[in-house]
Design an enzyme around this catalytic site. Structure first.
Site: not given
Length: 582
Positions: A433-435, A437, A463
């Site tokens: 996951y990241c901020t 995508g 997220i």
């Protein structure tokens, strides 16, 4: 492939024109084939018939007419500033003689650029096409100019005392009360923008451009999507609504093939300026990644235009735009540029492509996976790694429970981190996951290229989208963002502490030492004591700066950077993740 982007900075027409329809004008009625219609914005005074009077007539033309006559009629054969071409018999002596001896040439024998001397005009198919194309280009340019000026018009409701009684147009933070003034400004300062819009209307292979509708976003009808450079009509929106300080910040990205990144970049810059948006947009041959802020009206128009762009058709969707409270104030300026990658991982997109990405999981699917992972991990039975693809300062103030958060400073270090820790990922299921995508798109592709993981999954929309559906889910703390807000929150959790006293604190500030670009967590109490640097070394250097000789500089190196390895190596021992249960 589209979604919410992040880290674009360092990690990261009305139907009518403003001056008429451009269908003609001047003194007398032009005959067909003898005279081209003058530009809509420059009625010229009648020309004198003597040789000396011709020069005086030219001086009488306004500046904006002189600027645009040459542009509109360049290479058109119509003569400078719209000089009439008729028969030799109709011309006055001393103005324009027929070439060679003999009687004047009739109107039907008018020369066309590219036509052989003596050839009948009706026999030159190529010449006729050239004339049609020339007229088409001139019309497209006049229309583009008209629409550009129209977009800068200030509605009557916004022309009150605050905006100035004489203000009718606004452009580049300047107010204009006269039509000649705004025309002169656009001609001098925005010739490139006009040319791009006109080029979007006309191409050599597309045939005559449709002229029935002046507004809208048009692309070229061809097998591959082209870039439409048209700007939206804002004449129905008040200037105050368009520039309101209360607004939002958009986050998005779109992976697609871009054949002309420079053109897309120029259009993006013009579009954002047109809508008074600030922010950062990265363009590359692999797509676009942006985060922009502005009024709610402006961001809505931006989304509408982006979804209408032929280049992004069937790829970029409404749900791919993530929004949060903010506005143009969240960014110091607008930065739009062309790069090799839309998110800087440091690997050539041709070597590791976004097309080889991991399996996308919706927020609901990802939530179930994390729930199952935490349940198994608490019993020491998990074969899954919950991997945070962000930088250490992002995960420090917020992350998923039980995650593995690499202590890396830049996303460009991520490939090295994977290479140094391949044993950690061997035969594992990886949930990434990241901020928003975008980092997972390339990060998962790189991890998959190593062929060590059993499966690689990624959170679609990042997220940002997860918190929209699960504000009190498994993500704890704040969400770091790459703008002047530094963080946005969906819950009241604080999981980080002040650098100096250990009090719970999660509001970042820049290190007060001028040479340093680190972010620091220092609570108000410690700030009042002068503890505003990221570490004691920086605090010392800050004191030295005032006594240094002019021109001397200090390296961006401090205790923080020295003690953190560029690529941390994780222990492959059995990890017991923090499940958040006390």
């Amino acid at each position: 492939m589209a979604g919410g982007g992040e880290g674009t900075g360092g990690e990261d027409n009305g139907e009518d024109g403003s001056g008429g329809d451009g269908s003609g004008g001047g003194d007398g009625t032009p005959r067909a084939g003898q005279r081209r219609a003058r530009s809509f914005h420059r009625p010229l005074p009648a020309r004198r018939t003597s040789a000396s009077g011709t020069k005086g007539g030219r001086r009488g033309a306004s500046l904006h007419a002189a600027l645009w006559c040459a542009e509109d009629f360049r290479g058109s054969g119509a003569g400078r500033c719209g000089r009439r071409r008729g028969s030799g018999a109709e011309r006055k002596p001393g103005l324009l003689r027929a070439a060679g001896p003999g009687p004047a040439r009739p109107p039907q024998a008018e020369m066309v650029p590219g036509e052989a001397p003596g050839s009948p005009r009706g026999n030159g198919t190529a010449a006729a096409e050239a004339v049609a194309a020339r007229k088409q280009r001139a019309f497209a340019r006049r229309k583009a100019f008209s629409l550009f000026v129209k977009a800068k018009e200030v509605p009557a409701s916004a022309r009150g005392p605050a905006g100035g009684e004489g203000m009718r147009w606004r452009c580049c933070r300047q107010a204009f009360g006269e039509l000649a003034g705004i025309h002169r400004h656009v001609a001098l300062q925005h010739a490139g923008d006009i040319g791009q819009q006109a080029a979007a209307e006309v191409s050599p292979s597309s045939g005559p451009a449709p002229v029935g509708k002046a507004d809208g976003l048009k692309g070229h009808s061809s097998s591959t999507p082209e870039i439409s450079c048209m700007l939206p009509d804002t004449s129905h929106v008040s200037y105050d609504d368009l520039t309101s300080k209360v607004g939002e910040v958009l986050l998005y990205y779109c992976y697609c093939e871009v054949k002309d990144p420079e053109k897309l970049c120029a259009w993006q810059k013009a579009l954002c300026q047109h809508l008074h948006l600030t922010g950062k947009v990265r363009v590359a041959s692999e797509g676009i990644n942006g985060t922009v802020g502005g009024s709610k009206v402006a961001t809505n128009l931006y989304i509408e235009v982006m979804l209408s762009q032929p280049l992004f058709k069937d790829i970029l969707r409404q749900e791919d735009f993530k929004s949060s409270a903010g506005g143009a104030r969240c960014f110091p300026d607008l930065r739009v540029g062309v790069f090799k990658e839309i998110v800087p991982m440091g690997i050539d997109p041709k070597i590791v492509s976004y097309k080889e990405t991991g399996i996308h999981l919706s927020p609901q699917e990802f939530h179930r996976e994390v729930e199952q992972y935490l349940s198994q991990a608490s019993q020491g039975q998990s074969d899954t790694i919950l991997l945070d693809c962000r930088n250490f300062y992002e995960s420090k103030i917020g992350h998923f429970q039980g995650c593995l958060a690499p202590d890396i400073r830049k996303f460009s270090y991520f490939p090295s981190y994977v290479d140094e820790n391949l044993e950690l990922f061997k035969d594992k299921r990886v949930l990434m996951y990241c901020t928003g995508g975008i980092r997972c798109e390339r990060g998962s592709a790189y991890l998959r290229s190593k062929a060590v993981c059993r499966e690689v999954y990624q959170l679609k929309g990042g997220i940002h989208k997860y918190l929209e559906e699960f504000p009190d889910g498994f993500y704890r703390g704040k969400l770091f963002v790459f703008d002047d807000r530094y963080a946005i929150c969906s819950n009241e959790d604080i999981i980080s502490a002040c650098r100096y006293c250990g009090t719970l604190w999660d509001q970042y500030k820049l290190c007060s030492s001028q040479h340093c670009r680190q972010l620091v967590l220092t609570c108000p109490s410690c700030c009042n004591k002068g503890l505003t640097a990221c570490c004691p070394v920086c605090q010392e250097k800050e004191l030295k700066v005032t006594s240094m000789a002019l021109g001397q500089t200090l390296k961006e190196e401090c205790e923080c950077t020295r003690r953190r390895p560029r690529v941390p190596i994780e222990h492959v021992s059995q990890r017991m993740p923090d499940t958040g249960k006390d």
